[in-house]
Design an enzyme around this catalytic site. Structure first.
Site, mmCIF file in Angstrom:
data_model
loop_
_atom_site.group_PDB
_atom_site.id
_atom_site.type_symbol
_atom_site.label_atom_id
_atom_site.label_comp_id
_atom_site.label_asym_id
_atom_site.label_seq_id
_atom_site.Cartn_x
_atom_site.Cartn_y
_atom_site.Cartn_z
ATOM 1 N N SER A 53 0.843 -1.206 0.000
ATOM 2 C CA SER A 53 0.000 0.000 0.000
ATOM 3 C C SER A 53 0.869 1.243 0.000
ATOM 4 O O SER A 53 1.773 1.373 0.804
ATOM 5 C CB SER A 53 -0.865 0.111 1.257
ATOM 6 O OG SER A 53 -1.349 -1.094 1.670
ATOM 7 N N HIS A 106 -3.749 -1.002 -4.240
ATOM 8 C CA HIS A 106 -3.028 -2.234 -4.575
ATOM 9 C C HIS A 106 -3.262 -2.541 -6.042
ATOM 10 O O HIS A 106 -4.339 -2.957 -6.435
ATOM 11 C CB HIS A 106 -3.511 -3.399 -3.708
ATOM 12 C CG HIS A 106 -3.130 -3.234 -2.279
ATOM 13 N ND1 HIS A 106 -3.905 -2.548 -1.390
ATOM 14 C CD2 HIS A 106 -2.049 -3.629 -1.593
ATOM 15 C CE1 HIS A 106 -3.303 -2.546 -0.214
ATOM 16 N NE2 HIS A 106 -2.181 -3.195 -0.311
ATOM 17 N N HIS A 144 -3.843 -10.049 0.585
ATOM 18 C CA HIS A 144 -3.679 -10.063 2.053
ATOM 19 C C HIS A 144 -4.458 -11.213 2.683
ATOM 20 O O HIS A 144 -5.487 -11.638 2.162
ATOM 21 C CB HIS A 144 -4.183 -8.743 2.652
ATOM 22 C CG HIS A 144 -3.405 -7.550 2.211
ATOM 23 N ND1 HIS A 144 -3.644 -6.924 1.014
ATOM 24 C CD2 HIS A 144 -2.385 -6.878 2.797
ATOM 25 C CE1 HIS A 144 -2.799 -5.904 0.883
ATOM 26 N NE2 HIS A 144 -2.025 -5.853 1.952
ATOM 27 N N TYR A 180 -6.330 -11.019 5.202
ATOM 28 C CA TYR A 180 -7.683 -10.577 5.605
ATOM 29 C C TYR A 180 -8.701 -10.678 4.472
ATOM 30 O O TYR A 180 -9.898 -10.545 4.705
ATOM 31 C CB TYR A 180 -7.660 -9.144 6.174
ATOM 32 C CG TYR A 180 -7.169 -8.070 5.236
ATOM 33 C CD1 TYR A 180 -7.902 -7.664 4.124
ATOM 34 C CD2 TYR A 180 -5.955 -7.443 5.466
ATOM 35 C CE1 TYR A 180 -7.442 -6.690 3.267
ATOM 36 C CE2 TYR A 180 -5.478 -6.452 4.621
ATOM 37 C CZ TYR A 180 -6.231 -6.083 3.529
ATOM 38 O OH TYR A 180 -5.761 -5.115 2.677
ATOM 39 N N GLU A 181 -8.234 -10.918 3.243
ATOM 40 C CA GLU A 181 -9.197 -11.074 2.138
ATOM 41 C C GLU A 181 -9.938 -12.405 2.236
ATOM 42 O O GLU A 181 -10.917 -12.629 1.510
ATOM 43 C CB GLU A 181 -8.480 -10.909 0.789
ATOM 44 C CG GLU A 181 -8.024 -9.460 0.587
ATOM 45 C CD GLU A 181 -7.163 -9.252 -0.644
ATOM 46 O OE1 GLU A 181 -7.646 -9.539 -1.753
ATOM 47 O OE2 GLU A 181 -6.012 -8.804 -0.500
ATOM 48 N N ALA A 191 3.134 -0.786 4.094
ATOM 49 C CA ALA A 191 2.773 0.374 4.908
ATOM 50 C C ALA A 191 2.487 -0.164 6.301
ATOM 51 O O ALA A 191 1.954 -1.263 6.443
ATOM 52 C CB ALA A 191 1.530 1.032 4.341
ATOM 53 N N MET A 212 -0.388 -5.563 8.043
ATOM 54 C CA MET A 212 -1.258 -6.704 7.704
ATOM 55 C C MET A 212 -0.693 -7.553 6.565
ATOM 56 O O MET A 212 -1.449 -8.157 5.813
ATOM 57 C CB MET A 212 -2.652 -6.188 7.346
ATOM 58 C CG MET A 212 -3.290 -5.369 8.456
ATOM 59 S SD MET A 212 -4.891 -4.721 7.976
ATOM 60 C CE MET A 212 -5.166 -3.501 9.280
ATOM 61 N N SER A 213 0.625 -7.579 6.413
ATOM 62 C CA SER A 213 1.183 -8.313 5.264
ATOM 63 C C SER A 213 2.570 -8.857 5.565
ATOM 64 O O SER A 213 2.936 -9.032 6.723
ATOM 65 C CB SER A 213 1.247 -7.368 4.052
ATOM 66 O OG SER A 213 2.224 -6.368 4.267
ATOM 67 N N ASN A 216 1.490 5.961 9.616
ATOM 68 C CA ASN A 216 0.687 6.550 10.699
ATOM 69 C C ASN A 216 1.250 6.064 12.030
ATOM 70 O O ASN A 216 1.890 5.017 12.086
ATOM 71 C CB ASN A 216 -0.787 6.103 10.564
ATOM 72 C CG ASN A 216 -0.930 4.601 10.536
ATOM 73 O OD1 ASN A 216 -0.723 3.958 9.495
ATOM 74 N ND2 ASN A 216 -1.232 4.018 11.676
ATOM 75 N N HIS A 232 -7.551 4.370 5.906
ATOM 76 C CA HIS A 232 -6.765 3.838 4.786
ATOM 77 C C HIS A 232 -6.307 4.951 3.836
ATOM 78 O O HIS A 232 -5.197 4.893 3.291
ATOM 79 C CB HIS A 232 -7.604 2.789 4.039
ATOM 80 C CG HIS A 232 -6.859 2.059 2.959
ATOM 81 N ND1 HIS A 232 -5.716 1.316 3.214
ATOM 82 C CD2 HIS A 232 -7.071 1.945 1.623
ATOM 83 C CE1 HIS A 232 -5.269 0.796 2.076
ATOM 84 N NE2 HIS A 232 -6.071 1.162 1.106
HETATM 85 N N1 HPA Z 1 -2.014 -1.086 11.604
HETATM 86 C C1 HPA Z 1 -2.024 -2.145 10.773
HETATM 87 N N2 HPA Z 1 -1.731 -2.056 9.477
HETATM 88 C C2 HPA Z 1 -1.399 -0.854 9.000
HETATM 89 C C3 HPA Z 1 -1.354 0.290 9.816
HETATM 90 C C4 HPA Z 1 -1.677 0.163 11.190
HETATM 91 O O1 HPA Z 1 -1.660 1.133 11.966
HETATM 92 N N3 HPA Z 1 -0.988 1.330 9.012
HETATM 93 C C5 HPA Z 1 -0.800 0.818 7.766
HETATM 94 N N4 HPA Z 1 -1.056 -0.502 7.750
#
Ligand code: HPA
Length: 269
Positions: A36, A68, A91, A93-94, A121, A208-209, A232, A244
């Site tokens: 991402s 993506h 991912h 989570y998909e 990210a 998440m990856s 972030n 996101h």
């Molecule tokens: N948490 C999980 N996945 C992420 C985050 C986060 O704060 N930022 C970007 N991907």
């Protein structure tokens, strides 16, 4: 059931064969998975020799997440190094299982890649990190506890994120920090209490990856380099809410620096 679920390695070999046919390159030496917000950084690598949709290869589902890309590019870098670049990833989570998540990484190794660079990210748990900062992954904690490996494949993960590759990147940019990455299933972000737990466990970054891909490619013999872009502060660190769009925007803002870093190190890996 598609071939990918019955035979993940055979499907990766089939995808690698199609890549070799489409690009006319029998082998690629290095692969890059752009997560991402990283996709615009790929433009710094110059003009690809080939670009096609991942769905033209066996075993790849269509991308579902904004930011993506669902494209594969082949580049010829300095010194005749062939680089395979996946714009985007699948991912966990998909909900498609581990096979599609690990498929690009396996395809890269079956295409000849000895080094696989995984970018993502992430949220910064370590309060010293600033938004827009790249951090090299030195180790991980899998809070999904899910592996892409099936059967008695007892792979050693002591040096999963290759020290040799990290040292090479740090030679190009000595200011780079290193941290421990937590794999969080998502798609919901973490709660502030979960982030405090992760910090207590020794984590610096959360996303998440990356972790399943790293394990899958390493199990097939590749060296792994993981680079997280802090998009972030993790939940509860500043009190700000997470979204996101902000993650994608932070990636775009840092694309220039990330692209230059990748362009400098990729031919050397
Ligand atoms: N948490 C999980 N996945 C992420 C985050 C986060 O704060 N930022 C970007 N991907």
């Amino acid at each position: 059931m598609s071939d990918l679920y019955k035979d993940p390695i055979g499907t990766a070999e089939a995808a690698a064969k199609v890549i070799a046919e489409k690009t006319g390159k029998a082998k690629h030496q290095v692969a890059l998975v752009m997560g991402s917000g990283w996709i615009s950084a790929a433009d710094a690598l110059g003009k690809p020799t080939h670009e096609f949709a991942v769905t033209e290869l066996p075993g790849f589902p269509a991308p579902t997440v904004v930011g993506h890309g669902g494209k594969v590019r082949s580049y010829e870098l300095a010194g005749g190094v062939n680089a395979l670049v996946f714009l985007g990833r699948t991912h966990f989570y998909e909900g498609l299982g581990m096979e599609p998540v690990a498929h690009a990484a396996r395809t890269a190794v079956k295409s000849g890649c000895k080094a696989v660079v995984l970018t993502n990210a992430c949220g910064g748990i370590n309060t010293e990190y600033k938004v827009g900062q790249p951090v090299l992954i030195k180790d991980h904690i899998s809070l999904t506890a899910a592996s892409p490996l099936i059967g008695a494949d007892f792979v050693d993960l002591t040096d999963l994120y290759s020290k040799r590759l990290r040292e090479l990147v740090k030679a190009a940019d000595p200011s780079l920090a290193e941290g421990v990455y937590v794999h969080w299933r998502g798609p919901s972000y973490e709660t502030p209490a979960e982030i405090r737990m992760m910090r207590t466990l020794g984590a610096d970054l959360v996303g998440m990856s990356t972790v399943p891909e790293a394990i899958a490619a390493h199990a097939l013999g590749a060296e792994i380099l993981g680079i997280s872009l802090v998009t972030n502060a993790a939940a509860g660190v500043t009190g700000e809410k997470l979204n996101h769009e902000e993650v994608i925007a932070a990636g775009k803002a840092a694309a220039d620096r990330m692209g230059k870093l990748l362009a400098a190190v990729l031919p050397k890996l």
